[in-house]
Every structure is written in C-alpha cells, then in structure tokens.
Design a protein around this motif. Structure first.
Motif, PDB file in Angstrom:
ATOM      1  N   UNK A 187       1.683  -2.121   3.547  1.00 25.57           N
ATOM      2  CA  UNK A 187       0.712  -2.971   3.702  1.00 25.57           C
ATOM      3  C   UNK A 187       0.544  -4.076   2.663  1.00 25.57           C
ATOM      4  N   UNK A 188      -0.148  -4.034   1.448  1.00 29.64           N
ATOM      5  CA  UNK A 188      -1.066  -4.652   0.289  1.00 29.64           C
ATOM      6  C   UNK A 188      -0.323  -5.034  -0.436  1.00 29.64           C
ATOM      7  N   UNK A 189       1.137  -4.373  -0.669  1.00 28.72           N
ATOM      8  CA  UNK A 189       2.442  -4.572  -1.197  1.00 28.72           C
ATOM      9  C   UNK A 189       2.722  -5.798  -1.266  1.00 28.72           C
ATOM     10  N   UNK A 190       3.183  -5.694   0.290  1.00 24.57           N
ATOM     11  CA  UNK A 190       3.732  -6.767   0.952  1.00 24.57           C
ATOM     12  C   UNK A 190       3.320  -8.280   0.734  1.00 24.57           C
ATOM     13  N   UNK A 191       1.670  -8.324   1.203  1.00 24.76           N
ATOM     14  CA  UNK A 191       0.841  -8.963   1.182  1.00 24.76           C
ATOM     15  C   UNK A 191       0.881  -9.396  -0.683  1.00 24.76           C
ATOM     16  N   UNK A 192       1.223  -9.223  -1.403  1.00 27.13           N
ATOM     17  CA  UNK A 192       0.680  -9.380  -2.960  1.00 27.13           C
ATOM     18  C   UNK A 192       2.267 -10.110  -2.638  1.00 27.13           C
ATOM     19  N   UNK A 193       3.328  -9.277  -2.733  1.00 31.05           N
ATOM     20  CA  UNK A 193       4.831 -10.322  -2.457  1.00 31.05           C
ATOM     21  C   UNK A 193       4.327 -11.573  -2.151  1.00 31.05           C
ATOM     22  N   UNK A 194       3.758 -11.629  -0.422  1.00 33.72           N
ATOM     23  CA  UNK A 194       3.828 -13.624   0.274  1.00 33.72           C
ATOM     24  C   UNK A 194       3.122 -13.881  -1.069  1.00 33.72           C
TER      25      UNK A 194
END
Ligand code: ASP
Length: 384
Positions: free
Chosen positions: A66-73
C-alpha cells in the motif's frame, strides 16, 4: 435568457502531458463562459506510465504494498505541482487519504482520490473555486443519478464564478463516495452540461477528434449522438459512450488540448449519420468468436458468455444469457468477473430476447443493452 456556460472537461492525458502548464490556463481564460471545469486524475503521458487511478487500484489490490503505491501516486502529483507552480501540500493530503482508507477501507473513496487531488491542484492553478463532486453529484444506491444533482449544478451555474470539479465520482445520499465506470470524468462533464440550459460541453483530450478510421488522419467534423455512442462503445476511447444519453440536448465538442486551433469534432442532434456502423459491428462479433481470451472466459462461465473486447485499447465486458434473464447467481457472477477484469461496474448487457430488456433497464439504468438475435447487434436505447 440565461448566459451561456461552457463546461470544459480535461482528460487524464490533458492533465499529465508536457505543455499543460500554459495550455489549460490559456484555454480556460480566453473565454469567460468557460466556467465549469471538470478534471480527471493524471493519466498517461507515455505508454510506460501508469494512470493515477490504476496506481490507486493497485494500492487496493496489493495492500501489503500500500505505502509503495501511495508513494507512486504522491510523486505523480509532486511533479504536477512543480510544473504548475502551485503551492499545495500533497504529502499532507496523501497522509489524510491513507488514514481515512485504513479506517474505513472504502474502495470507492480510494479510487476517487486521483480526481479529488487533481481538482484541488487545478483550482489553485486556475484561481477558481474547488467544489467537491461528493457534494454535487448525487446517486441513488442503485447507481441512478439523483435529480437533486441537476438542481445543485444549476445553482452553481447561477453563482457566476469559475469552479473546478473532480470527475469520475459522486456520493450517495448517505454521503458514501461512489465511483463511475472507467473514464467516468466524461460522464461528470455530461451531467453538468445536461443540468445547464444553453450550455456547450467541450471535452478536451489529446487527439484532434474522432477519426474516420484507424489508419487515416481525417477527423470527422460533425456527427450525431447515435454515431458517437456507437463509435465510443465499439472502439474509440476518445469519449465515454454513456455521455451521449446524458447530454444529447447540448452540443458536445471534442477538442485537442495540445492543438487548440484544430476544429475538433462537433456532436449535436439532427446531423446525418456517418457510415461506419457496419464495420464496427462485425468487429465486435469477430472479437467474441475468435479471441483466445474470450474462449477461456466462455469456458469458465459455461452457460453464460462473458467476453472482453479490446479494440483500440478499449475494454468491453458484456454477458450473453443463454436461458431467460438472469438469476441472482448469474448477476453476481457477472459482477465478480467484471470486477476481476476491470475493477469497475458492468458496462453492458448483451441479451438474446427483447422481453428481458425492461427487467435489466429497471435494475441497471446506466448499463448499455445490446440485443443479439443470432445475426445482428442492436443497440437498445436507454434514457437517463
Ligand atoms: N481516472 C479515471 C480513469 O482512469 C476516470 C477518468 O479518467 O475519467 O478511468
């Protein structure tokens, strides 16, 4: 007579590609009537990019990352803020989104945050007021548009100021966020255009309009809403096919954000049909019978046939009920399969008997209904 309002919708590529820094501001400011601005979440500038909505979907599906994808966003928005030179604390916003999602686990809330952040940033950039779509676009829990929506938009139009609205979502009367099908920001724009009498709906994309066919670069200057519906549904991904039924009383103009002087395609009532229907129809039939993907899914679902169609990159999911109209079990299967493929609601129902139409219409007002009697594909009109 009410003053003309132009509803401008800027799509995912329009809010991502190079050149938006000047283009969007110039487009909006060169005409005072451009007062309702609808924006998508950043899409793809290049093939390798992932759309923000897809990043959010990944965050939902892979919650261990989750944190990885939110960082991408976050980094997509940091880039946007940098290019637009606006002061916006995206880190703080992302923190709030993560907290809210961890508490309530709402999928629709998460998927809608791309448009939400985009509209907040563009409101600052355009010096306009941000209006949250959750307060404006109201749905009944079955997905139908609550008519209150149109009153709210009319009131907003009367206020005379310029507003930026996130596309793609609204909320139920209980305040729960509800997302539309993919590409739904087009629908938000169409809903706004429908609410405002004497309005024009400008849909700003990254192409010059609808092309006569894939190979030629000849843009169709004018077409009617039936043509638009057909082209959108069975091939072109320029504009969402559901818009036609919503805003057919207004004039829609497809324009290119990056080539403003191009005429674009104008869609309005009472224009003769363009003759492309036949080719696209047989294309659908071909896709159903011959793709490997279809065969796999057909086998899996036994009596019902779920098929995917990929023409010009547009994904199309439908179902053929072999015996009578759907049992609850069939319905659930379809919803589940559609979600696996696309993470969205079902777009279309393919029926073999016309006596099933009313039942489907009642349950799924916004789904397309297509009748296949064995030889022909016929669009069944549905009214919003
Ligand atoms: N962001 C949403 C999508 O990618 C909606 C839109 O772009 O209109 O489908």
């Amino acid at each position: 007579m009410e003053k003309k309002i132009i509803v401008c919708k800027f799509g995912g590529s329009s809010v991502k590609k190079e050149g938006i820094e000047q283009n969007i501001k110039q487009i909006v400011e060169e005409n005072q009537n451009r007062r309702i601005i609808v924006v998508s979440a950043p899409g793809k500038a290049q093939k390798k990019d992932k759309k923000v909505t897809d990043l959010l979907i990944s965050a939902f599906l892979e919650q261990n990352k989750f944190d990885f994808w939110m960082n991408e966003v976050q980094s997509v928005f940091e880039d946007l803020i940098f290019r637009l030179k606006v002061d916006f604390d995206v880190e703080c916003e992302i923190r709030k989104i993560k907290r809210h999602f961890r508490l309530f686990k709402s999928k629709s809330y998460l998927f809608s945050r791309g448009e939400y952040l985009s509209a907040k940033i563009f409101a600052k950039y355009l010096d306009a007021k941000f209006v949250d779509a959750a307060k404006l676009i109201k749905f009944y829990s079955n997905g139908k548009i609550n008519p209150k929506t149109y009153d709210k938009i009319r009131k907003l139009g009367k206020r005379g100021e310029r507003v930026v609205i996130p596309g793609f979502y609204g909320s139920t009367i209980f305040g729960k966020i509800k997302v539309m099908s993919r590409g739904g920001s087009d629908i938000t724009g169409a809903i706004c255009a429908r609410a405002l009498t004497n309005s024009v709906y400008e849909n700003w994309t990254d192409v010059d309009g609808f092309f006569e066919d894939n190979e030629s670069a000849i843009v169709i200057e004018k077409m009617n809403y039936d043509d638009m519906k057909f082209l959108s549904f069975f091939g072109s991904s320029v504009v969402h096919s559901k818009c036609a039924n919503i805003c057919e009383e207004s004039k829609t103009i497809l324009k290119n954000t990056f080539n403003r002087s191009a005429m674009g395609t104008t869609i309005c009532k009472n224009v003769d049909s363009v003759s492309f229907g036949h080719a696209t129809r047989s294309c659908v039939e071909f896709c159903l019978q011959n793709t490997k993907q279809n065969q796999k899914i057909i086998k899996k679902l036994k009596g019902e046939i779920l098929f995917r169609q990929v023409v010009l990159g547009k994904l199309f999911i439908g179902i053929v009920f072999s015996k009578g109209y759907s049992s609850e079990r069939n319905e659930k299967k379809l919803q589940k399969a559609a979600f696996c493929v696309r993470n969205v609601d079902v777009d279309a129902y393919i029926l073999q008997k016309s006596n099933q139409i009313q039942a489907i219409k009642k349950k799924h007002e916004h789904a397309h209904i297509i009748l296949n009697d064995g030889n022909r594909w016929v669009f069944v009109e549905e009214k919003v």
